[in-house]
Design a protein around this motif. Sequence first.
Motif, PDB file in Angstrom:
ATOM      1  N   ILE A  49      -7.952  -1.480  -4.800  1.00 57.24           N
ATOM      2  CA  ILE A  49      -8.152  -1.014  -3.428  1.00 57.24           C
ATOM      3  C   ILE A  49      -7.612  -2.079  -2.475  1.00 57.24           C
ATOM      4  N   THR A 103      -0.808   6.112   1.027  1.00 51.47           N
ATOM      5  CA  THR A 103      -1.504   5.009   0.368  1.00 51.47           C
ATOM      6  C   THR A 103      -0.569   4.027  -0.310  1.00 51.47           C
ATOM      7  N   TRP A 126     -15.888  -4.128  -5.194  1.00 52.59           N
ATOM      8  CA  TRP A 126     -16.011  -3.080  -4.187  1.00 52.59           C
ATOM      9  C   TRP A 126     -15.356  -1.786  -4.670  1.00 52.59           C
ATOM     10  N   THR A 127     -15.881  -0.648  -4.162  1.00 52.93           N
ATOM     11  CA  THR A 127     -15.277   0.661  -4.390  1.00 52.93           C
ATOM     12  C   THR A 127     -15.026   1.306  -3.035  1.00 52.93           C
ATOM     13  N   MET A 128     -14.315   2.418  -3.029  1.00 53.63           N
ATOM     14  CA  MET A 128     -14.064   3.112  -1.758  1.00 53.63           C
ATOM     15  C   MET A 128     -15.374   3.571  -1.119  1.00 53.63           C
ATOM     16  N   SER A 129     -16.368   3.855  -1.942  1.00 52.83           N
ATOM     17  CA  SER A 129     -17.641   4.336  -1.396  1.00 52.83           C
ATOM     18  C   SER A 129     -18.539   3.208  -0.903  1.00 52.83           C
ATOM     19  N   LEU A 131     -17.233   0.033   0.262  1.00 48.46           N
ATOM     20  CA  LEU A 131     -16.582  -0.788   1.282  1.00 48.46           C
ATOM     21  C   LEU A 131     -16.963  -0.300   2.679  1.00 48.46           C
ATOM     22  N   ARG A 140      -6.834   0.471   7.613  1.00 53.61           N
ATOM     23  CA  ARG A 140      -7.262   1.567   6.758  1.00 53.61           C
ATOM     24  C   ARG A 140      -7.459   1.067   5.326  1.00 53.61           C
ATOM     25  N   LEU A 141      -8.312   1.748   4.598  1.00 53.97           N
ATOM     26  CA  LEU A 141      -8.559   1.441   3.194  1.00 53.97           C
ATOM     27  C   LEU A 141      -7.765   2.420   2.332  1.00 53.97           C
ATOM     28  N   VAL A 142      -7.069   1.896   1.321  1.00 54.96           N
ATOM     29  CA  VAL A 142      -6.226   2.744   0.479  1.00 54.96           C
ATOM     30  C   VAL A 142      -6.466   2.421  -0.990  1.00 54.96           C
ATOM     31  N   GLU A 143      -6.299   3.423  -1.832  1.00 60.43           N
ATOM     32  CA  GLU A 143      -6.360   3.230  -3.277  1.00 60.43           C
ATOM     33  C   GLU A 143      -4.936   3.009  -3.787  1.00 60.43           C
TER      34      GLU A 143
END
Length: 213
Positions: A49, A103, A126-129, A131, A140-143
């Motif tokens: 991430i 992304t 950390w995970t997207m859920s 963070l 922005r947060l990206v995978e």
Amino acid sequence: MLSQLTSAATQVAESVLGIVGIRVGTEEPPYDAEPLAEGLEIRRYRPRIAAETTVEAPEEQARSEGFRRVARYIFGGNTGSQKIAMTAPVSQSSARGTKIEMTAPVSRTGDDENGWVIRFFMPSKWTMSTLPVPDDDRVRLVEVPAETVAVLRFTGDRGQAAVAARSAELLDALRDEGIEATGEPQAWFYDPPWTVPFRRRNEVVVTTSTTRE
């Protein structure tokens, strides 16, 4: 009060060590490596991430502004004012031919006209859920999916001309090895600006197929 003093002392110590390129406790994304030649290797990264921002400015100005934006996020500029550990490397790639919501933008060194994507990889815990959401909507947060890349490591100058020269060197080396580059080069930086040049760890990176022609 004691914890604040300890934290301040730790930051000072890490800054001093950073001058000579010593990265204390700085996490890097895990990868498997296959050496090809001096300073050149193939790496296989797992999914990760990143927090990123796009800056429309000349390359070095974009790097500075983008770093500040994403640094504000990890230093508490987010929902809950949570602090996130600094990792390495910081990635810079061109935004040419992509839209801001994508992304995995394709990168090209030297494209000032279309802007630059500055990216910090997030610590693996950390995970997207979990963070926190950035306060700045330009961050922005990206995978980032798993990928195979060719990497050329270098020290010293990391300005626009140096990155362009090293990118050309990377592509030439891959041709010599009979390996096809499937993307365009981007730059990764592991040390702060105050690190003495000969101690800096810099890399140019390109996605690739490891199948030799």
